[in-house]
Motif scaffolding. Structure first.
Motif, PDB file in Angstrom:
ATOM      1  N   ASN A 114       0.834  -1.223   0.000  1.00 47.34           N
ATOM      2  CA  ASN A 114       0.000   0.000   0.000  1.00 47.34           C
ATOM      3  C   ASN A 114       0.859   1.259   0.000  1.00 47.34           C
ATOM      4  O   ASN A 114       0.505   2.274  -0.623  1.00 47.34           O
ATOM      5  CB  ASN A 114      -0.943   0.001   1.204  1.00 47.34           C
ATOM      6  CG  ASN A 114      -2.161  -0.883   0.966  1.00 47.34           C
ATOM      7  OD1 ASN A 114      -2.556  -1.084  -0.189  1.00 47.34           O
ATOM      8  ND2 ASN A 114      -2.742  -1.411   2.022  1.00 47.34           N
ATOM      9  N   GLU A 115       1.993   1.185   0.701  1.00 47.20           N
ATOM     10  CA  GLU A 115       2.897   2.340   0.730  1.00 47.20           C
ATOM     11  C   GLU A 115       3.456   2.606  -0.677  1.00 47.20           C
ATOM     12  O   GLU A 115       3.505   3.735  -1.150  1.00 47.20           O
ATOM     13  CB  GLU A 115       4.051   2.070   1.714  1.00 47.20           C
ATOM     14  CG  GLU A 115       4.887   3.317   1.985  1.00 47.20           C
ATOM     15  CD  GLU A 115       6.150   3.002   2.791  1.00 47.20           C
ATOM     16  OE1 GLU A 115       7.049   3.845   2.785  1.00 47.20           O
ATOM     17  OE2 GLU A 115       6.234   1.917   3.400  1.00 47.20           O
ATOM     18  N   SER A 147       0.665   4.171  -2.858  1.00 49.18           N
ATOM     19  CA  SER A 147       0.388   5.594  -2.584  1.00 49.18           C
ATOM     20  C   SER A 147       1.528   6.495  -3.072  1.00 49.18           C
ATOM     21  O   SER A 147       1.300   7.624  -3.488  1.00 49.18           O
ATOM     22  CB  SER A 147       0.139   5.818  -1.089  1.00 49.18           C
ATOM     23  OG  SER A 147       1.288   5.454  -0.357  1.00 49.18           O
ATOM     24  N   ARG A 148       2.779   5.961  -3.057  1.00 54.19           N
ATOM     25  CA  ARG A 148       3.912   6.794  -3.492  1.00 54.19           C
ATOM     26  C   ARG A 148       3.983   6.934  -5.001  1.00 54.19           C
ATOM     27  O   ARG A 148       4.336   7.981  -5.532  1.00 54.19           O
ATOM     28  CB  ARG A 148       5.232   6.169  -2.993  1.00 54.19           C
ATOM     29  CG  ARG A 148       5.523   6.507  -1.523  1.00 54.19           C
ATOM     30  CD  ARG A 148       6.751   5.808  -1.028  1.00 54.19           C
ATOM     31  NE  ARG A 148       7.961   6.234  -1.736  1.00 54.19           N
ATOM     32  CZ  ARG A 148       9.109   5.558  -1.705  1.00 54.19           C
ATOM     33  NH1 ARG A 148       9.193   4.431  -1.025  1.00 54.19           N
ATOM     34  NH2 ARG A 148      10.157   6.010  -2.366  1.00 54.19           N
ATOM     35  N   ALA A 153       1.414   5.970  -7.350  1.00 51.38           N
ATOM     36  CA  ALA A 153       0.142   5.882  -8.089  1.00 51.38           C
ATOM     37  C   ALA A 153       0.053   6.906  -9.215  1.00 51.38           C
ATOM     38  O   ALA A 153      -0.486   6.631 -10.287  1.00 51.38           O
ATOM     39  CB  ALA A 153      -1.026   6.053  -7.133  1.00 51.38           C
TER      40      ALA A 153
END
Length: 536
Positions: free
Chosen positions: A264-265, A268-269, A271
């Motif tokens: 997920n990290e 989000s970085r 995307a």
């Protein structure tokens, strides 16, 4: 051998087990375990064919011995015939043979058929059927004079033992026994253990008796994580192995959560950046990890702790020459004894020898706990200074008032207790969420027993009198009770057939037989040694 392939069972949204495939091998003895509500009896009914699985198949041997739960199904039959019915092929042949013999005139076809039937009777040891059935009944303490009686004339506990003999009769290839030790006294349980250790077919049993499972089982089939996991060894061996399995599964769960967080990290970085292909593949990986949600263990351990509001005096009980008879039957004959604070007495003996009668004699005349309409015939019972009695009756159907909410019923025994305290005690006994708001008349046998333990914990008595407290409890609850009684500093009188409870809790034994009570000052191990009994 019994083989289960891809079997699934669910009720609404509750999954009991999913895609279970397992084999129960001949020569092995399996204990089927899991907390109340896990699906043990449902799975047993699937194995016996009483219930069809929602998905999957079961392959069974032709000849199975099944412990029937319906006590009234055989009321019209003789006890000895009810046992012989355990061998269906033999019983059918004997009945058909009887019909032919009753004919006024026999045809040639009847004669041929009689020959065939005699062949079946011979193959199935039919000529020794009554004597073989009698041996089983004797081992289970069904006296010879009852063998010719109708089942309808027997008491509930006796019927259960006849139905157990029925399941064991006729050398079945597989034995499926749901709670076989219920209503059995210690001697009958030991007889059954010895019988099952000699049995060489496939045995599957559900039992809440830890000592029984440890004594007879070669394997434990445990219903948990929405599947059935088979462990080698008895119940205690399974608990050790299961702890290791759970630790491994929970470690895998943690690693998966970490992996999801890392993915997920990354998403989000990057995307909005140039690495859209990698972001898409990581999103798919997150979805895959999240949808394979790890099944949680259904194991739930209650926490029982018995405290005392204040200790009793040193001399807690004096009994002088008490007597009790029912018509001509003398159950207790001039019994005298005295107990000191902290004594823990196990009342043991065959069913019907006077254990519950003794409890009623001791409580006679005591406010709140005496049985209405009961009185001892003679003798004196003197309870010591500051004796406060907490009582768990064997038949506790009337002990909990109907038409109340469980939490409100409990609260009346300590009106000063806060709602949080009441909720806390209910939570300790696994009444989670809104379960404490259940109507008392809707409680199951196990829930009623747990609510009565809540009451004892709230009352904080310095004497506990418990008459068959384990009847409706699962293994986890019985183990919790065992530990609580060992730690309790008050005085205990305990009627039970649970070997481990007697062995690990009692400091003294009252043994009941033929109207006499032996008062043995010492633990069960010393009692069995002194009486030259093999310790099962």
């Amino acid at each position: 051998m019994i083989s289960v392939s891809s079997v699934s069972m669910r009720y609404g949204s509750k999954i009991l087990f999913e895609d279970v495939s397992t084999t129960f091998t001949a020569g092995r003895r399996y204990g089927l375990t899991g907390p109340n509500g896990a699906g043990k009896s449902t799975f047993m009914k699937i194995l016996t064919g009483e219930l069809d699985p929602q998905k999957g198949t079961v392959v069974r041997p032709k000849k199975m011995g099944i412990l029937r739960q319906d006590q009234f199904a055989f009321d019209a039959y003789r006890v000895i015939d009810t046992v012989i019915m355990g061998n269906k092929a033999l019983w059918a042949a004997m009945e058909e043979r009887e019909v032919i013999y009753e004919k006024a005139e026999m045809t040639d076809d009847d004669g041929i058929r009689l020959g065939e039937l005699e062949g079946i009777v011979g193959e199935e040891d039919g000529y020794e059927a009554e004597s073989n059935a009698a041996i089983l009944l004797q081992g289970l303490d069904i006296a010879d004079e009852l063998h010719e009686r109708k089942m309808g004339e027997l008491q509930g506990g006796q019927k259960v033992r006849v139905l157990l003999a029925q399941a064991l009769f006729g050398q079945p290839q597989a034995l499926l026994l749901d709670e076989p030790t219920n209503h059995l006294d210690l001697d009958s349980i030991h007889w059954l253990q010895d019988f099952l250790l000699r049995y060489n077919g496939t045995l599957i049993t559900i039992s809440h008796d830890r000592h029984f499972l440890n004594s007879i089982c070669t394997h434990i089939a445990d219903i948990d994580y929405q599947t059935i996991i088979t462990y080698t060894g008895g119940y205690d061996d399974m608990v050790v192995q299961k702890t290791q399995v759970r630790a491994r599964l929970e470690s895998q769960n943690e690693q998966r959560e970490k992996k999801i967080a890392q993915l997920n990290e990354f998403i989000s970085r990057f995307a909005a950046g140039t690495r859209s292909t990698q972001v898409t593949s990581r999103r798919k990986e997150v979805e895959r990890l999240q949808t394979t949600d790890l099944a949680r263990s259904n194991i739930a351990r209650p926490y029982i702790r018995f405290d005392q509001l204040r200790p009793s005096g040193k001399h807690i009980l004096e009994i002088e020459n008490i007597n009790k008879s029912y018509d001509e039957l003398k159950v207790i004959d001039n019994f005298s004894s005295s107990l000191l604070r902290g004594d823990r007495v196990a009342l043991i003996g065959r069913n019907g020898t006077g254990k519950t009668t003794m409890v009623k004699c001791l409580l006679d005349g005591m406010p709140d706990v005496a049985e209405k309409g009961f009185s001892r015939d003679g003798g004196e019972v003197k309870w010591g200074h500051e004796a406060q009695i907490g009582y768990f009756a064997q038949d506790h159907t009337d002990a909990i008032q109907k038409g109340m909410i469980a939490a409100d019923w409990l609260h009346q025994f300590d009106p000063k207790a806060s709602r949080e305290e009441i909720r806390g005690i209910l939570g300790q006994m696994l009444f989670t969420g809104d379960e404490g708001m259940k109507q008392t008349q809707a409680l199951s046998g196990g829930e009623s027993a747990r609510l009565l333990f809540c009451k004892l914990m709230l009352q904080k008595p310095n004497v506990l009198i418990l008459d068959e407290p384990t009847n409706h409890l699962d293994l986890e609850s019985i183990n919790a009770l065992n530990i609580a009684l060992q730690k309790y500093e008050g005085t205990v009188l305990l009627v039970t057939h649970d070997h481990d409870l007697i062995d690990e809790v009692a400091t003294r034994i009252w043994h009941f037989e033929h109207g006499k009570v032996e008062d043995f000052k010492g633990p069960y191990e010393e009692y069995t040694t002194a009486h030259g009994e093999a310790k099962h």
